[in-house]
Design a protein around this motif. Structure first.
Motif, short mmCIF file in Angstrom:
data_model
loop_
_atom_site.label_atom_id
_atom_site.label_comp_id
_atom_site.label_asym_id
_atom_site.label_seq_id
_atom_site.Cartn_x
_atom_site.Cartn_y
_atom_site.Cartn_z
N VAL A 185 0.84 -1.20 0.00
CA VAL A 185 0.00 0.00 0.00
C VAL A 185 0.88 1.25 0.00
CG1 VAL A 185 -1.58 1.34 1.44
CG2 VAL A 185 -2.05 -1.04 0.98
N GLY A 186 1.95 1.24 0.76
CA GLY A 186 2.88 2.37 0.75
C GLY A 186 3.52 2.57 -0.61
N LEU A 187 3.91 1.47 -1.26
CA LEU A 187 4.48 1.58 -2.61
C LEU A 187 3.46 2.09 -3.61
CD1 LEU A 187 6.71 -1.59 -3.01
CD2 LEU A 187 7.43 0.78 -2.87
N LEU A 188 2.21 1.63 -3.49
CA LEU A 188 1.15 2.08 -4.40
C LEU A 188 0.89 3.57 -4.26
CD1 LEU A 188 -1.06 1.12 -6.44
CD2 LEU A 188 -2.57 1.02 -4.46
N VAL A 189 0.81 4.05 -3.01
CA VAL A 189 0.59 5.48 -2.79
C VAL A 189 1.77 6.29 -3.30
CG1 VAL A 189 0.36 7.23 -0.98
CG2 VAL A 189 -1.01 5.16 -0.89
N MET A 190 2.97 5.77 -3.12
CA MET A 190 4.15 6.50 -3.59
C MET A 190 4.16 6.58 -5.12
SD MET A 190 7.93 6.13 -2.25
CE MET A 190 9.19 7.25 -2.70
N CYS A 191 3.71 5.53 -5.78
CA CYS A 191 3.68 5.56 -7.25
C CYS A 191 2.54 6.42 -7.78
CB CYS A 191 3.53 4.14 -7.79
SG CYS A 191 4.99 3.14 -7.56
N LEU A 192 1.41 6.47 -7.10
CA LEU A 192 0.27 7.22 -7.59
C LEU A 192 0.37 8.72 -7.29
CD1 LEU A 192 -2.71 4.85 -6.79
CD2 LEU A 192 -1.61 5.26 -8.98
N LYS A 193 0.98 9.09 -6.21
CA LYS A 193 1.08 10.50 -5.81
C LYS A 193 2.49 11.02 -6.01
CE LYS A 193 -3.12 10.75 -4.33
NZ LYS A 193 -4.11 11.55 -5.00
N CYS A 194 3.03 10.85 -7.21
CA CYS A 194 4.43 11.21 -7.44
C CYS A 194 4.63 12.69 -7.71
CB CYS A 194 5.00 10.38 -8.57
SG CYS A 194 4.17 10.62 -10.13
N LEU A 245 5.00 16.11 -0.25
CA LEU A 245 4.65 15.77 1.13
C LEU A 245 4.02 14.38 1.20
CD1 LEU A 245 4.53 16.64 4.06
CD2 LEU A 245 2.31 17.64 3.60
N LEU A 246 3.16 14.06 0.25
CA LEU A 246 2.57 12.72 0.23
C LEU A 246 3.60 11.65 -0.08
CD1 LEU A 246 -0.89 13.30 -1.42
CD2 LEU A 246 -0.39 12.74 0.94
N MET A 247 4.59 11.99 -0.89
CA MET A 247 5.67 11.03 -1.14
C MET A 247 6.48 10.77 0.12
SD MET A 247 7.01 12.01 -4.93
CE MET A 247 8.40 10.94 -4.81
N LEU A 248 6.76 11.83 0.89
CA LEU A 248 7.49 11.64 2.15
C LEU A 248 6.68 10.84 3.15
CD1 LEU A 248 9.21 15.09 2.67
CD2 LEU A 248 10.29 12.92 2.22
N LEU A 249 5.38 11.10 3.22
CA LEU A 249 4.53 10.34 4.14
C LEU A 249 4.45 8.86 3.75
CD1 LEU A 249 1.61 12.79 4.87
CD2 LEU A 249 3.29 11.91 6.48
N SER A 250 4.35 8.60 2.45
CA SER A 250 4.31 7.20 2.03
C SER A 250 5.66 6.52 2.25
CB SER A 250 3.88 7.09 0.57
OG SER A 250 4.85 7.66 -0.27
N LEU A 251 6.75 7.26 2.10
CA LEU A 251 8.06 6.69 2.39
C LEU A 251 8.20 6.36 3.87
CD1 LEU A 251 10.77 6.06 1.04
CD2 LEU A 251 11.51 8.32 1.73
N GLU A 252 7.69 7.22 4.73
CA GLU A 252 7.71 6.92 6.17
C GLU A 252 6.80 5.73 6.50
OE1 GLU A 252 9.65 8.12 8.59
OE2 GLU A 252 10.66 9.19 6.98
N PHE A 253 5.69 5.60 5.77
CA PHE A 253 4.82 4.46 5.97
C PHE A 253 5.51 3.17 5.55
CE2 PHE A 253 1.19 1.73 4.78
CZ PHE A 253 0.52 1.76 5.97
N ILE A 254 6.28 3.22 4.47
CA ILE A 254 7.05 2.04 4.04
C ILE A 254 8.09 1.67 5.08
CG2 ILE A 254 8.72 1.26 2.32
CD1 ILE A 254 7.13 2.84 0.25
N TYR A 298 10.22 27.96 -3.36
CA TYR A 298 9.29 27.97 -4.48
C TYR A 298 7.84 28.26 -4.09
CZ TYR A 298 13.13 26.00 -7.06
OH TYR A 298 14.36 25.80 -7.62
N GLY A 299 7.47 28.12 -2.83
CA GLY A 299 6.13 28.47 -2.40
C GLY A 299 5.17 27.32 -2.29
N ASN A 300 5.44 26.18 -2.92
CA ASN A 300 4.59 25.00 -2.78
C ASN A 300 5.46 23.75 -2.92
OD1 ASN A 300 5.10 24.94 -5.47
ND2 ASN A 300 3.01 25.31 -6.10
N ASP A 301 4.83 22.59 -2.82
CA ASP A 301 5.61 21.35 -2.87
C ASP A 301 5.17 20.44 -4.01
OD1 ASP A 301 3.22 20.86 -1.66
OD2 ASP A 301 4.01 19.31 -0.34
N TYR A 302 4.76 21.03 -5.12
CA TYR A 302 4.43 20.25 -6.30
C TYR A 302 5.65 20.19 -7.23
CZ TYR A 302 -0.43 20.46 -4.94
OH TYR A 302 -1.60 20.33 -4.25
N PHE A 303 5.91 19.03 -7.80
CA PHE A 303 7.04 18.88 -8.70
C PHE A 303 6.87 19.67 -9.99
CE2 PHE A 303 8.56 14.76 -6.77
CZ PHE A 303 9.75 15.29 -6.37
#
Length: 96
Positions: free
Chosen positions: A15-24, A28-37, A84-89
């Protein structure tokens, strides 16, 4: 009981890998999914160590390194948000 713990560990990991792949695109969501992994790996290692009655000293080393990794990721996120003002790639000029 031990089989169910391994199943929970594998489910959490994927589930952590799936969230990391879907919210790339959202950092912030990538960091949270990495911590979940990392948390799921800690759970899997804890089940393995406690199931086989090994020494659990390595778990403390792993936990301290994962805390350092999380703090480093958050500090990079804060510096990027300040620049940059936000955390979107998509809005970073570095990637163009």
């Amino acid at each position: 009981m031990l089989i169910y713990s391994y199943m929970v560990f594998i489910f959490m990991y994927f589930v952590g890998l799936l969230v990391m792949c879907l919210k790339c695109s959202h950092l912030l969501l990538m960091l949270l999914s990495l911590e979940f992994i990392v948390l799921s790996l800690f759970l899997g290692m804890g089940v393995f160590v406690l199931g086989l009655l090994y020494e659990s000293y390595f778990m403390m080393i792993f936990l301290s390194l994962s805390v350092c990794e999380g703090a480093l990721g958050l500090s990079i996120l804060v510096s990027l948000v300040r620049m940059y003002g936000n955390d979107y790639f998509n809005s970073f000029n570095i990637l163009w």
